[in-house]
Scaffold this active site. Structure first.
Site, PDB file in Angstrom:
ATOM      1  N   ASP A   9       0.852  -1.196   0.000  1.00 49.53           N
ATOM      2  CA  ASP A   9       0.000   0.000   0.000  1.00 49.53           C
ATOM      3  C   ASP A   9       0.887   1.245   0.000  1.00 49.53           C
ATOM      4  O   ASP A   9       0.942   1.995   0.979  1.00 49.53           O
ATOM      5  CB  ASP A   9      -0.946  -0.025   1.209  1.00 49.53           C
ATOM      6  N   LYS A  30       0.964  -8.195  -1.811  1.00 53.93           N
ATOM      7  CA  LYS A  30      -0.418  -7.914  -2.215  1.00 53.93           C
ATOM      8  C   LYS A  30      -0.467  -6.579  -2.958  1.00 53.93           C
ATOM      9  O   LYS A  30       0.041  -5.568  -2.469  1.00 53.93           O
ATOM     10  CB  LYS A  30      -1.344  -7.849  -1.002  1.00 53.93           C
ATOM     11  N   ASP A  57      -5.529  -8.041  -5.242  1.00 56.14           N
ATOM     12  CA  ASP A  57      -6.729  -7.879  -4.416  1.00 56.14           C
ATOM     13  C   ASP A  57      -7.637  -6.809  -5.022  1.00 56.14           C
ATOM     14  O   ASP A  57      -7.671  -5.674  -4.548  1.00 56.14           O
ATOM     15  CB  ASP A  57      -6.297  -7.520  -2.985  1.00 56.14           C
ATOM     16  N   LYS A  59     -11.015  -7.548  -5.708  1.00 54.58           N
ATOM     17  CA  LYS A  59     -12.375  -7.869  -5.221  1.00 54.58           C
ATOM     18  C   LYS A  59     -13.418  -7.758  -6.327  1.00 54.58           C
ATOM     19  O   LYS A  59     -14.364  -6.968  -6.248  1.00 54.58           O
ATOM     20  CB  LYS A  59     -12.749  -6.976  -4.035  1.00 54.58           C
ATOM     21  N   ASP A  62     -19.005  -8.811 -10.678  1.00 52.53           N
ATOM     22  CA  ASP A  62     -19.573  -8.359 -11.951  1.00 52.53           C
ATOM     23  C   ASP A  62     -20.268  -9.563 -12.582  1.00 52.53           C
ATOM     24  O   ASP A  62     -20.369 -10.622 -11.956  1.00 52.53           O
ATOM     25  CB  ASP A  62     -18.434  -7.811 -12.841  1.00 52.53           C
ATOM     26  N   ILE A  63     -20.729  -9.444 -13.816  1.00 57.02           N
ATOM     27  CA  ILE A  63     -21.359 -10.599 -14.456  1.00 57.02           C
ATOM     28  C   ILE A  63     -20.290 -11.668 -14.728  1.00 57.02           C
ATOM     29  O   ILE A  63     -19.093 -11.346 -14.844  1.00 57.02           O
ATOM     30  CB  ILE A  63     -22.107 -10.198 -15.756  1.00 57.02           C
ATOM     31  N   THR A  66     -17.573 -11.203 -17.492  1.00 59.46           N
ATOM     32  CA  THR A  66     -16.604 -10.121 -17.252  1.00 59.46           C
ATOM     33  C   THR A  66     -15.576 -10.539 -16.207  1.00 59.46           C
ATOM     34  O   THR A  66     -14.376 -10.304 -16.360  1.00 59.46           O
ATOM     35  CB  THR A  66     -17.353  -8.842 -16.800  1.00 59.46           C
ATOM     36  N   THR A 113     -15.475  -6.115   6.160  1.00 55.52           N
ATOM     37  CA  THR A 113     -15.345  -5.779   7.587  1.00 55.52           C
ATOM     38  C   THR A 113     -15.859  -4.363   7.870  1.00 55.52           C
ATOM     39  O   THR A 113     -16.055  -4.001   9.025  1.00 55.52           O
ATOM     40  CB  THR A 113     -13.889  -5.922   8.050  1.00 55.52           C
ATOM     41  N   GLY A 205       0.141  -4.708   6.289  1.00 60.20           N
ATOM     42  CA  GLY A 205       0.550  -3.493   5.593  1.00 60.20           C
ATOM     43  C   GLY A 205       1.319  -2.564   6.497  1.00 60.20           C
ATOM     44  O   GLY A 205       2.539  -2.663   6.651  1.00 60.20           O
ATOM     45  N   ARG A 206       0.578  -1.643   7.148  1.00 57.52           N
ATOM     46  CA  ARG A 206       1.225  -0.565   7.888  1.00 57.52           C
ATOM     47  C   ARG A 206       2.219  -0.987   8.972  1.00 57.52           C
ATOM     48  O   ARG A 206       3.242  -0.318   9.136  1.00 57.52           O
ATOM     49  CB  ARG A 206       0.155   0.382   8.451  1.00 57.52           C
TER      50      ARG A 206
HETATM   51  O1  C5P Z   1      -2.102  -1.683   6.898  1.00 57.08           O
HETATM   52  P1  C5P Z   1      -2.911  -2.923   7.200  1.00 57.08           P
HETATM   53  O2  C5P Z   1      -2.086  -4.015   7.839  1.00 57.08           O
HETATM   54  O3  C5P Z   1      -4.179  -2.611   7.955  1.00 57.08           O
HETATM   55  O4  C5P Z   1      -3.302  -3.443   5.750  1.00 57.08           O
HETATM   56  C1  C5P Z   1      -4.224  -4.474   5.538  1.00 57.08           C
HETATM   57  C2  C5P Z   1      -4.444  -4.673   4.067  1.00 57.08           C
HETATM   58  O5  C5P Z   1      -5.501  -5.605   3.876  1.00 57.08           O
HETATM   59  C3  C5P Z   1      -4.840  -3.413   3.293  1.00 57.08           C
HETATM   60  O6  C5P Z   1      -4.267  -3.512   1.985  1.00 57.08           O
HETATM   61  C4  C5P Z   1      -6.348  -3.488   3.220  1.00 57.08           C
HETATM   62  O7  C5P Z   1      -6.855  -2.871   2.061  1.00 57.08           O
HETATM   63  C5  C5P Z   1      -6.578  -4.997   3.156  1.00 57.08           C
HETATM   64  N1  C5P Z   1      -7.878  -5.446   3.674  1.00 57.08           N
HETATM   65  C6  C5P Z   1      -8.329  -5.140   4.952  1.00 57.08           C
HETATM   66  N2  C5P Z   1      -9.541  -5.583   5.395  1.00 57.08           N
HETATM   67  C7  C5P Z   1     -10.312  -6.324   4.612  1.00 57.08           C
HETATM   68  C8  C5P Z   1      -9.868  -6.661   3.328  1.00 57.08           C
HETATM   69  C9  C5P Z   1      -8.639  -6.197   2.890  1.00 57.08           C
HETATM   70  O8  C5P Z   1      -7.621  -4.475   5.700  1.00 57.08           O
HETATM   71  N3  C5P Z   1     -11.453  -6.770   5.077  1.00 57.08           N
END
Ligand code: C5P
Length: 226
Positions: A9, A30, A57, A59, A62-63, A66, A113, A205-206
């Site tokens: 990210d 990812k 990722d 997500k 769609d039909i 596609t 979520t 991510g973070r």
């Molecule tokens: O920074 P962090 O650890 O929160 O990143 C989690 C990653 O997972 C992000 O790329 C976020 O878009 C993705 N994600 C999420 N919750 C979901 C589905 C995907 O945090 N339910």
């Protein structure tokens, strides 16, 4: 053994590749819709050419025709895993799984979520949905359609694993060590807890990207996964 996936990210392909360079033994990354929108499938190709397994990722919902075409594009770019929404329905998931073949693992998103029960009911024109039961129901739809696994909150893994059996992948974001800032994630779990509950792929991510030294955070999380 569970796999650690780093969510790239970051703002550009260059930043993504610089981050990947800093993480020794990195296997999975990812790519989400923000980076994909900016950089396109060439980034997926570049990451795959480096020997990384790319979780795309986007997500899809769609039909069937596609989504099958989108999956074919992901296979062509070299992605190893991708997401579809289970609410796209059985025919869409079956078409996607058929298009994925053996080289791409498709995993289904159940209930986002970000939904609370009232918002979910409003979106679907229902009343009184029990979100836990809805997650179990949609995971069952994903399995029946031939998907390789599901994406869920780490707090849902223990509830889902007995129903889907030992083989399907369970991919979880929302992973935080005790000392990590939660940020906008609410229902988090530690790396050890997610693995103990039966998750196969942990998306982080973070806690890695924003760490003073991403390599140190990356190694610490791997250690906690056991
Ligand atoms: O920074 P962090 O650890 O929160 O990143 C989690 C990653 O997972 C992000 O790329 C976020 O878009 C993705 N994600 C999420 N919750 C979901 C589905 C995907 O945090 N339910």
């Amino acid at each position: 053994m569970a796999e650690l996936i780093v969510a790239l990210d970051v703002e550009s392909a260059d930043a993504a590749e610089r981050l990947a360079d800093r993480l020794p033994g990195l296997r999975w990354v990812k790519v989400g819709s923000v980076l994909m929108g900016r950089e396109g499938p060439d980034l997926v190709r570049r990451l795959a050419r480096r020997g990384l397994r790319v979780f795309l990722d986007l997500k899809w919902h769609d039909i069937p025709n596609t989504v099958a075409g989108a999956v074919a594009g992901a296979v062509e770019a070299g992605a190893a895993m991708a997401t579809v929404h289970t609410l796209g329905g059985r025919a869409m998931m079956e078409a996607a799984a058929h298009s994925a073949g053996a080289s791409l693992a498709l995993v289904g998103v159940t209930v986002l979520t970000s939904h609370d029960p009232a918002g979910y009911d409003r979106a679907l024109g229902r009343h009184g949905t029990d979100l836990d039961r809805e997650v179990i129901r949609l995971a069952g739809e994903a399995m029946a359609a031939g998907l390789a696994g599901i994406v869920c909150s780490p707090r849902e893994v223990g509830m889902l694993r007995p129903g889907v059996g030992p083989r399907p992948w369970i991919v979880v974001p929302g992973i935080r060590r005790a000392a990590d800032a939660a940020g906008d994630q609410v229902r988090t779990a530690t790396p050890a807890e997610a693995v103990r509950q039966g998750a196969t792929h942990l998306v982080v991510g973070r806690p890695i990207i924003a760490a003073a030294d991403p390599a140190v955070a990356w190694e610490a999380i791997q250690r906690e996964m056991g």
